[in-house]
Motif scaffolding. Sequence first.
Motif, mmCIF file in Angstrom:
data_model
loop_
_atom_site.group_PDB
_atom_site.id
_atom_site.type_symbol
_atom_site.label_atom_id
_atom_site.label_comp_id
_atom_site.label_asym_id
_atom_site.label_seq_id
_atom_site.Cartn_x
_atom_site.Cartn_y
_atom_site.Cartn_z
ATOM 1 N N GLY A 263 0.347 -1.538 -0.154
ATOM 2 C CA GLY A 263 -0.115 0.105 0.322
ATOM 3 C C GLY A 263 0.799 1.310 0.127
ATOM 4 N N LYS A 264 0.138 2.332 0.367
ATOM 5 C CA LYS A 264 1.026 3.557 -0.079
ATOM 6 C C LYS A 264 0.475 4.692 1.135
ATOM 7 N N LYS A 265 -1.063 4.004 1.303
ATOM 8 C CA LYS A 265 -0.676 5.161 2.651
ATOM 9 C C LYS A 265 -2.041 4.699 3.734
ATOM 10 N N HIS A 266 -1.685 4.304 4.777
ATOM 11 C CA HIS A 266 -2.649 3.551 6.210
ATOM 12 C C HIS A 266 -2.915 4.238 6.759
ATOM 13 N N THR A 267 -4.418 4.726 7.083
ATOM 14 C CA THR A 267 -4.435 5.351 8.321
ATOM 15 C C THR A 267 -5.580 4.790 9.399
ATOM 16 N N VAL A 268 -5.421 5.882 10.571
ATOM 17 C CA VAL A 268 -6.986 5.388 11.439
ATOM 18 C C VAL A 268 -7.198 6.743 11.878
ATOM 19 N N ALA A 269 -8.758 6.869 11.487
ATOM 20 C CA ALA A 269 -9.720 7.894 11.466
ATOM 21 C C ALA A 269 -9.844 7.443 12.586
ATOM 22 N N TYR A 270 -9.931 8.553 13.825
ATOM 23 C CA TYR A 270 -10.259 9.186 15.454
ATOM 24 C C TYR A 270 -10.853 10.138 16.246
ATOM 25 N N GLY A 271 -12.467 9.820 16.994
ATOM 26 C CA GLY A 271 -12.959 10.855 17.658
ATOM 27 C C GLY A 271 -14.249 10.808 16.974
ATOM 28 N N GLU A 272 -14.987 11.305 17.690
ATOM 29 C CA GLU A 272 -16.899 11.653 17.416
ATOM 30 C C GLU A 272 -17.483 11.540 16.016
ATOM 31 N N ASN A 273 -16.531 12.205 15.624
ATOM 32 C CA ASN A 273 -17.191 12.130 14.089
ATOM 33 C C ASN A 273 -15.624 11.564 13.432
ATOM 34 N N LEU A 274 -15.026 10.601 13.370
ATOM 35 C CA LEU A 274 -13.946 10.398 13.184
ATOM 36 C C LEU A 274 -12.745 11.276 12.384
ATOM 37 N N GLN A 275 -12.684 12.474 12.714
ATOM 38 C CA GLN A 275 -12.013 13.873 12.030
ATOM 39 C C GLN A 275 -10.401 13.729 12.496
ATOM 40 N N GLN A 276 -10.431 13.404 12.938
ATOM 41 C CA GLN A 276 -8.980 13.555 13.395
ATOM 42 C C GLN A 276 -7.855 12.106 12.682
ATOM 43 N N ILE A 277 -6.631 12.055 12.145
ATOM 44 C CA ILE A 277 -5.919 11.086 12.030
ATOM 45 C C ILE A 277 -4.623 10.691 12.168
ATOM 46 N N ALA A 278 -4.301 9.286 12.317
ATOM 47 C CA ALA A 278 -3.167 9.356 12.562
ATOM 48 C C ALA A 278 -2.840 8.372 11.557
ATOM 49 N N LYS A 279 -1.383 8.505 10.570
ATOM 50 C CA LYS A 279 -0.403 8.150 10.573
ATOM 51 C C LYS A 279 0.004 6.622 10.882
ATOM 52 N N ALA A 280 -0.363 5.370 10.156
ATOM 53 C CA ALA A 280 0.634 4.486 10.146
ATOM 54 C C ALA A 280 1.844 3.735 9.972
ATOM 55 N N THR A 281 3.095 3.232 10.269
ATOM 56 C CA THR A 281 3.776 2.512 9.611
ATOM 57 C C THR A 281 3.961 1.244 9.941
ATOM 58 N N GLU B 170 -4.098 11.847 22.242
ATOM 59 C CA GLU B 170 -4.135 12.967 23.317
ATOM 60 C C GLU B 170 -5.844 12.369 23.606
ATOM 61 N N LEU B 171 -5.677 10.322 23.931
ATOM 62 C CA LEU B 171 -7.090 10.410 25.178
ATOM 63 C C LEU B 171 -6.832 10.584 26.567
ATOM 64 N N THR B 172 -7.618 11.002 26.892
ATOM 65 C CA THR B 172 -8.537 10.716 28.287
ATOM 66 C C THR B 172 -8.850 9.559 28.764
ATOM 67 N N PRO B 173 -8.769 9.206 30.567
ATOM 68 C CA PRO B 173 -8.481 7.715 30.184
ATOM 69 C C PRO B 173 -9.728 7.941 30.604
ATOM 70 N N GLY B 174 -10.747 7.097 31.220
ATOM 71 C CA GLY B 174 -12.091 6.585 30.862
ATOM 72 C C GLY B 174 -13.319 7.084 30.311
ATOM 73 N N VAL B 175 -12.398 8.045 28.882
ATOM 74 C CA VAL B 175 -13.368 8.188 27.598
ATOM 75 C C VAL B 175 -12.935 6.888 26.535
ATOM 76 N N ARG B 176 -14.050 6.477 26.066
ATOM 77 C CA ARG B 176 -13.590 5.255 24.818
ATOM 78 C C ARG B 176 -14.385 6.529 23.511
ATOM 79 N N VAL B 177 -13.326 6.644 22.818
ATOM 80 C CA VAL B 177 -12.866 7.061 21.574
ATOM 81 C C VAL B 177 -14.040 6.011 20.167
#
Length: 547
Positions: free
Chosen positions: A31-49, A91-98
Amino acid sequence: MTAAPQLLTDPFLQLPTANSVRVVWFTEFVGKKHTVAYGENLQQIAKATTTKLSRTREDQKSRVGQQTQDGQVYQQPTKRDVWRHEAEVTELTPGVRVNYRVTSEREDGAAISSDVFTLAAKPEPGTPLKILLTSDHQLKPMTAANLQKVVETVGRVDAVWFAGDLINVSDRASEWFDDNRGNALFPGLQGRAKYEMQHDGVKVTYTGGQIIQHAPMYSCIGNHEVMGRFARKNSLNNEFDDTFPRAVAQKLYSGKSLIDNSFNTTTYEEILTLPQSKTGGKKYYAVSFGDVRLIALYITNMWRTPKLDEKYPGRYQEADKDLDNPENWGYGQIIYEPIAQGSTQYNWLVAELNSPEFQQAKYKVVMFHHPPHTLGDNIVPAYTDPVQIIDRNQQDKITSVRYEYPHNADYIIRDVVPLLEAANVQLVFYGHSHLWNRFISSEGMHFLETSNVGNTYGAAWGDRKREVPTGYQEKYVALGDPNGLEPVVPSIAPLLGDDGKPMPFLASNNITVFSIFDTATGKISSYLFDTRKPDSEVMKFDEFQLR
């Protein structure tokens, strides 16, 4: 037309911290791009290695793709390309599921996304948790049913503790990902299994449970995570059976790779992201999780047959045909990582037991693979280095090679257990013998083996004895726990033996067992499900409380 891209696994969670967690998944394309979208509206992105697994293969015994019988597609071990993707969600908060979802984009631009799951940071002390205790899945028949019933019975668990033997042959990729019988490791733990069981003409398909997409897994190394000498044999099964002592390898293969010519846990370590210790890396470690301090040790040895029929390298002797060729000897039940007093792992354990993190934890638990107490067969002989005895005739020709295991030199009982008792460990959790039984020491430390997940090899109880040699220097114990504890009869609903008396164990090829540690109450509950009665209820049959 090119087929649409597919994920080889759903995403799963690893190594949570106070404000982050790793998300891992696998594909068969780089592949050329692998990402995790997360947050309430899946607006935050984390890139994978992305990394490529270095030793995954298939062979004539694989059940994958079009191969449903030996050798249909693969005639010998053949490289299989698998890529691993890992992103850290921060940047997660303990006890809060995302909410989160992963997406992998292939080189041609086609993309595939997972369903939406939830993740969380590592729980803080005081958080009530339900933790699944499991081991010895190994693609066994009842495993998918077992994991499906976990989710149906207790809902979402907060973590999985896996006491070794995740698969059978670690370098066989399909055992982790996509065995075509439907019961590979990841499908079972992700609710994507498709395993058929049949009783009285009724066919039921079990899917496993959606567990590790939402909960991190902590595991330790069992004997099945260890591979032997690399590419020396014609099948992966034979390579797995070909582990070789490092000290002998240094002499025989001077100047060559010691890892390739002895044993390795490469694939296991490449697949999982686990806590690490300075001296042991992922092989042994300690981690705090809510109110628990969990220590995972590398205590396992080479399983060799107890039979004395002279055809194979066994626990107690070498095969007659190999007496003149030490390169083909098995060297008995090799211990892979020393744990005896004074060893590196032992010294690390002493330091960990004296650490503030351990001493301040409400619950202190130690997990490893090999049993300190069990009615199973695999506890005999003692967990100690084999003593080799070579007999020769008058012409100095070797006539036999046998092994003794002095009972008073059992490293677990002699060296490890007294340390754990002194440190007020409440629970020692392990697997290996494919049954359920538990024990309590005179000091009140609990021992739990809850490995009757997918099948059993029976218990040394009543008329059923272990296969042990006679006429050896040592006396090898055929019945009961060789280390002197009486098994505890289940506290709620023990099964009855043929004599109508409650049995202090569960060893069945029809009834599957799982155990849940509830940190809010300190109770560990064990449940059974009879796969012969697909419509029957899951039943709690045992419960005990950590002091």
